[in-house]
Scaffold this motif. Sequence first.
Motif, PDB file in Angstrom:
ATOM      1  N   VAL A 148     -16.352  -7.587  55.959  1.00 19.41           N
ATOM      2  CA  VAL A 148     -16.530  -8.054  56.881  1.00 19.41           C
ATOM      3  C   VAL A 148     -16.144  -9.093  56.948  1.00 19.41           C
ATOM      4  CG1 VAL A 148     -19.129  -6.479  56.497  1.00 19.41           C
ATOM      5  CG2 VAL A 148     -18.433  -8.875  55.163  1.00 19.41           C
ATOM      6  N   ALA A 149     -15.956  -9.149  58.601  1.00 21.83           N
ATOM      7  CA  ALA A 149     -15.954 -10.533  59.144  1.00 21.83           C
ATOM      8  C   ALA A 149     -16.535 -11.350  60.196  1.00 21.83           C
ATOM      9  CB  ALA A 149     -14.559 -10.641  59.565  1.00 21.83           C
ATOM     10  N   ILE A 150     -16.638 -12.792  60.368  1.00 22.61           N
ATOM     11  CA  ILE A 150     -17.304 -13.239  61.198  1.00 22.61           C
ATOM     12  C   ILE A 150     -15.861 -14.161  62.119  1.00 22.61           C
ATOM     13  CG2 ILE A 150     -19.082 -14.836  62.535  1.00 22.61           C
ATOM     14  CD1 ILE A 150     -20.998 -13.323  60.049  1.00 22.61           C
ATOM     15  N   LEU A 151     -15.350 -13.680  63.034  1.00 20.33           N
ATOM     16  CA  LEU A 151     -14.773 -15.086  63.701  1.00 20.33           C
ATOM     17  C   LEU A 151     -15.677 -15.344  65.246  1.00 20.33           C
ATOM     18  CD1 LEU A 151     -13.428 -12.035  64.118  1.00 20.33           C
ATOM     19  CD2 LEU A 151     -11.876 -12.964  65.050  1.00 20.33           C
ATOM     20  N   ILE A 152     -15.518 -16.693  64.877  1.00 16.90           N
ATOM     21  CA  ILE A 152     -16.282 -17.616  65.723  1.00 16.90           C
ATOM     22  C   ILE A 152     -15.226 -18.655  66.411  1.00 16.90           C
ATOM     23  CG2 ILE A 152     -17.953 -19.667  66.209  1.00 16.90           C
ATOM     24  CD1 ILE A 152     -18.771 -18.798  63.151  1.00 16.90           C
ATOM     25  N   SER A 153     -15.232 -18.918  68.018  1.00 12.98           N
ATOM     26  CA  SER A 153     -14.555 -18.782  69.417  1.00 12.98           C
ATOM     27  C   SER A 153     -14.634 -20.863  68.727  1.00 12.98           C
ATOM     28  CB  SER A 153     -15.646 -18.837  70.752  1.00 12.98           C
ATOM     29  OG  SER A 153     -14.342 -19.371  72.283  1.00 12.98           O
ATOM     30  N   LYS A 169     -22.248 -17.313  51.954  1.00  8.83           N
ATOM     31  CA  LYS A 169     -22.943 -16.635  51.127  1.00  8.83           C
ATOM     32  C   LYS A 169     -22.191 -15.094  50.792  1.00  8.83           C
ATOM     33  CE  LYS A 169     -27.421 -18.090  49.260  1.00  8.83           C
ATOM     34  NZ  LYS A 169     -28.643 -18.046  49.035  1.00  8.83           N
ATOM     35  N   LYS A 170     -20.880 -14.657  50.035  1.00  7.31           N
ATOM     36  CA  LYS A 170     -20.581 -13.251  50.414  1.00  7.31           C
ATOM     37  C   LYS A 170     -20.607 -12.420  49.264  1.00  7.31           C
ATOM     38  CE  LYS A 170     -15.988 -15.330  50.968  1.00  7.31           C
ATOM     39  NZ  LYS A 170     -14.777 -15.720  51.254  1.00  7.31           N
ATOM     40  N   ASP A 171     -20.591 -11.304  49.499  1.00  9.98           N
ATOM     41  CA  ASP A 171     -20.115 -10.476  47.731  1.00  9.98           C
ATOM     42  C   ASP A 171     -19.015 -10.117  47.337  1.00  9.98           C
ATOM     43  OD1 ASP A 171     -20.231  -8.708  49.730  1.00  9.98           O
ATOM     44  OD2 ASP A 171     -21.574  -6.837  48.146  1.00  9.98           O
ATOM     45  N   LYS A 172     -18.743  -9.459  46.666  1.00 14.45           N
ATOM     46  CA  LYS A 172     -17.145  -9.317  45.518  1.00 14.45           C
ATOM     47  C   LYS A 172     -16.854  -8.295  46.689  1.00 14.45           C
ATOM     48  CE  LYS A 172     -16.647 -12.404  41.584  1.00 14.45           C
ATOM     49  NZ  LYS A 172     -16.900 -12.980  42.809  1.00 14.45           N
ATOM     50  N   GLU A 173     -18.109  -7.251  47.051  1.00 14.97           N
ATOM     51  CA  GLU A 173     -17.830  -5.506  47.262  1.00 14.97           C
ATOM     52  C   GLU A 173     -17.083  -5.605  49.054  1.00 14.97           C
ATOM     53  OE1 GLU A 173     -20.843  -6.138  45.640  1.00 14.97           O
ATOM     54  OE2 GLU A 173     -19.569  -6.042  43.325  1.00 14.97           O
ATOM     55  N   GLY A 174     -17.176  -7.066  49.482  1.00 18.71           N
ATOM     56  CA  GLY A 174     -17.071  -7.076  50.961  1.00 18.71           C
ATOM     57  C   GLY A 174     -18.031  -5.943  51.795  1.00 18.71           C
ATOM     58  N   GLN A 175     -19.788  -6.374  51.203  1.00 12.63           N
ATOM     59  CA  GLN A 175     -20.455  -5.805  52.247  1.00 12.63           C
ATOM     60  C   GLN A 175     -21.462  -6.163  52.955  1.00 12.63           C
ATOM     61  OE1 GLN A 175     -19.951  -1.751  50.532  1.00 12.63           O
ATOM     62  NE2 GLN A 175     -20.821  -1.877  50.978  1.00 12.63           N
ATOM     63  N   TYR A 176     -21.655  -7.609  52.796  1.00 11.05           N
ATOM     64  CA  TYR A 176     -21.988  -8.558  53.736  1.00 11.05           C
ATOM     65  C   TYR A 176     -21.867 -10.179  53.630  1.00 11.05           C
ATOM     66  CZ  TYR A 176     -24.517 -11.467  50.608  1.00 11.05           C
ATOM     67  OH  TYR A 176     -24.711 -12.566  49.078  1.00 11.05           O
ATOM     68  N   GLN A 196     -16.922  -4.724  60.653  1.00 10.55           N
ATOM     69  CA  GLN A 196     -17.439  -4.717  59.589  1.00 10.55           C
ATOM     70  C   GLN A 196     -16.311  -3.249  58.947  1.00 10.55           C
ATOM     71  OE1 GLN A 196     -19.584  -3.410  62.379  1.00 10.55           O
ATOM     72  NE2 GLN A 196     -19.890  -5.962  61.760  1.00 10.55           N
ATOM     73  N   GLU A 197     -16.389  -3.148  58.152  1.00  7.91           N
ATOM     74  CA  GLU A 197     -15.076  -1.996  56.767  1.00  7.91           C
ATOM     75  C   GLU A 197     -13.843  -2.429  58.296  1.00  7.91           C
ATOM     76  OE1 GLU A 197     -15.468   2.727  56.667  1.00  7.91           O
ATOM     77  OE2 GLU A 197     -16.311   2.216  58.352  1.00  7.91           O
ATOM     78  N   THR A 198     -13.460  -3.320  57.651  1.00  7.85           N
ATOM     79  CA  THR A 198     -11.637  -4.021  58.104  1.00  7.85           C
ATOM     80  C   THR A 198     -11.122  -3.177  56.834  1.00  7.85           C
ATOM     81  OG1 THR A 198     -12.221  -6.660  56.705  1.00  7.85           O
ATOM     82  CG2 THR A 198     -12.340  -6.317  58.878  1.00  7.85           C
ATOM     83  N   HIS A 199     -11.449  -3.088  55.392  1.00 12.51           N
ATOM     84  CA  HIS A 199     -10.248  -2.643  54.504  1.00 12.51           C
ATOM     85  C   HIS A 199      -9.415  -3.739  54.423  1.00 12.51           C
ATOM     86  CE1 HIS A 199     -11.601   1.365  55.484  1.00 12.51           C
ATOM     87  NE2 HIS A 199     -12.510   1.129  55.887  1.00 12.51           N
ATOM     88  N   LEU A 200      -9.584  -4.697  54.449  1.00 12.11           N
ATOM     89  CA  LEU A 200      -8.854  -5.906  54.080  1.00 12.11           C
ATOM     90  C   LEU A 200      -9.038  -6.215  52.746  1.00 12.11           C
ATOM     91  CD1 LEU A 200      -8.349  -7.579  57.600  1.00 12.11           C
ATOM     92  CD2 LEU A 200      -6.736  -5.719  56.101  1.00 12.11           C
TER      93      LEU A 200
END
Length: 194
Positions: free
Chosen positions: A91-96, A107-114, A59-63
């Motif tokens: 936000v980001a999710i990395l999968i092994s 699904k994601k929002d343009k604000e980067g909240q979820y 969370q809070e990647t600021h990218l």
Amino acid sequence: MGRETKEIQENRKTRHKMVVVGPHISIITLNVNGLNSPIKRHRVAGWIKEQDPTICCLQETHLSPKDKHRLRVKGWRTILQANNEQKKAGVAILISDKVDFKAKQIKKDKEGQYIMIKGTLHQEDITLINIYAPNTGAPKFVKQLLIELKEDINNNTIIVGDLNTPLTPMDRTSRQKINKEIIELNEKLDQMDL
């Protein structure tokens, strides 16, 4: 020497049992408070490799949306993220790469909240929601998001993130109070059986 061999045999039996029982998953989550510094990205990548999770949620990647390459970690090729154009939130999710994961819906929002990912992990359905709630109005934001995603949430849903909300007395400092919005959020979580 004979005792050591017996321990090794027991470990092999235990490992064999774990394989028979089925694969497990481990999820780690971290508010990174910005990943624009190469040194910080290197430290976070090292931490991810050291923890060796199945799934890592940040969370809070600021990218920005075009900064996906900045999240590269060897062994985690699947990188899904929601970012803000102004390099806020994120936000980001990395999968092994060690797991069999197939994304079916994102699904994601343009604000980067979820970001929400529905897919299969080892042929089992899974829904993963990674949330970074805004610092102000967090309980209301999380409650509204859960209402919007209600149809996607089921007993295979895992919600992680930085909710910026003390849901229980254990989560808050002595200065923080449980207000009406937090009570309503807790009621919504109970109502949705989360």
